[in-house]
Scaffold this motif. Structure first.
Motif, PDB file in Angstrom:
ATOM      1  N   ASP A 170      -1.955   3.496   5.767  1.00 48.83           N
ATOM      2  CA  ASP A 170      -3.073   2.558   5.891  1.00 48.83           C
ATOM      3  C   ASP A 170      -3.472   2.423   7.351  1.00 48.83           C
ATOM      4  O   ASP A 170      -2.657   2.613   8.250  1.00 48.83           O
ATOM      5  CB  ASP A 170      -2.695   1.194   5.305  1.00 48.83           C
ATOM      6  CG  ASP A 170      -2.754   1.187   3.796  1.00 48.83           C
ATOM      7  OD1 ASP A 170      -3.646   1.848   3.245  1.00 48.83           O
ATOM      8  OD2 ASP A 170      -1.905   0.527   3.174  1.00 48.83           O
ATOM      9  N   PRO A 212       0.507  -3.443   4.414  1.00 51.73           N
ATOM     10  CA  PRO A 212       0.014  -2.065   4.589  1.00 51.73           C
ATOM     11  C   PRO A 212       1.120  -1.035   4.397  1.00 51.73           C
ATOM     12  O   PRO A 212       2.278  -1.266   4.744  1.00 51.73           O
ATOM     13  CB  PRO A 212      -0.495  -2.049   6.026  1.00 51.73           C
ATOM     14  CG  PRO A 212       0.224  -3.149   6.709  1.00 51.73           C
ATOM     15  CD  PRO A 212       0.515  -4.195   5.664  1.00 51.73           C
ATOM     16  N   GLY A 223       0.810  -1.214   0.000  1.00 56.55           N
ATOM     17  CA  GLY A 223       0.000   0.000   0.000  1.00 56.55           C
ATOM     18  C   GLY A 223       0.836   1.254   0.000  1.00 56.55           C
ATOM     19  O   GLY A 223       2.045   1.208  -0.108  1.00 56.55           O
ATOM     20  N   ASN A 224       0.099   2.305  -0.012  1.00 59.20           N
ATOM     21  CA  ASN A 224      -1.042   2.746   0.768  1.00 59.20           C
ATOM     22  C   ASN A 224      -2.347   2.453   0.032  1.00 59.20           C
ATOM     23  O   ASN A 224      -2.693   3.163  -0.889  1.00 59.20           O
ATOM     24  CB  ASN A 224      -0.950   4.240   1.023  1.00 59.20           C
ATOM     25  CG  ASN A 224       0.240   4.595   1.880  1.00 59.20           C
ATOM     26  OD1 ASN A 224       0.510   3.933   2.857  1.00 59.20           O
ATOM     27  ND2 ASN A 224       0.958   5.618   1.533  1.00 59.20           N
ATOM     28  N   LEU A 266      -3.518  -5.344   7.755  1.00 56.19           N
ATOM     29  CA  LEU A 266      -4.742  -4.555   7.587  1.00 56.19           C
ATOM     30  C   LEU A 266      -5.872  -5.214   8.377  1.00 56.19           C
ATOM     31  O   LEU A 266      -5.972  -6.450   8.404  1.00 56.19           O
ATOM     32  CB  LEU A 266      -5.124  -4.484   6.105  1.00 56.19           C
ATOM     33  CG  LEU A 266      -4.159  -3.705   5.225  1.00 56.19           C
ATOM     34  CD1 LEU A 266      -4.398  -4.032   3.760  1.00 56.19           C
ATOM     35  CD2 LEU A 266      -4.299  -2.214   5.481  1.00 56.19           C
TER      36      LEU A 266
END
Length: 138
Positions: A86, A82, A42-43, A102
């Motif tokens: 996040d 993540p 991520g983000n 997450l």
């Protein structure tokens, strides 16, 4: 292993992810140990302002994008790591490491649609062979 970093859920990021996934699906995916693992970093949630409006929306968009490629989502493994912005445990600054996986309440749609989904921490340790790395700046 296919490593894709800075995976956002804005239209540009998802468009690039679609191109990558379409290229892999068009080549065919083995129904055995030869199927690639996709490591997505991520983000995923985008900016904090976007997340505050609808926290489930970014992950629903990601699920909708990935499930356009049913052969990949059924045969390959996907690992989500993540990014710095996040969501994590409430009350903790985003700069705290390690970041836990997450939260499952946000990723339920992904978990329901992708059978081989792994929610990893950041940092995480993976053991996968063979490992081929390619960096392309476009």
């Amino acid at each position: 292993m296919v490593i894709i970093s800075d995976v956002g859920t804005d239209s540009d990021s998802l468009g690039r992810l679609q191109l990558i996934m379409a290229a892999f699906e068009s080549q065919g995916v083995p129904n055995n140990e030869g199927a690639p693992l996709f490591l997505l970093i991520g983000n995923f949630s985008g900016s904090e302002n976007t997340f505050d409006i609808d926290p489930l929306a970014p992950f629903s968009k990601l699920a909708a994008t990935l499930t356009q490629f049913p052969t990949l989502t059924q045969r390959c493994h996907f690992v989500l790591v993540p990014g710095p912005t996040d969501p994590g445990p409430s009350g903790l600054p985003h700069s705290i490491l390690p970041r836990p996986p997450l939260p499952s309440y946000l990723t339920r749609t992904l978990q329901d649609r992708i059978p081989n989904l792994i929610l990893a921490s950041n940092p995480c340790r993976l053991s996968y062979h063979p490992l081929i790395l390619l960096a392309v700046d476009q």
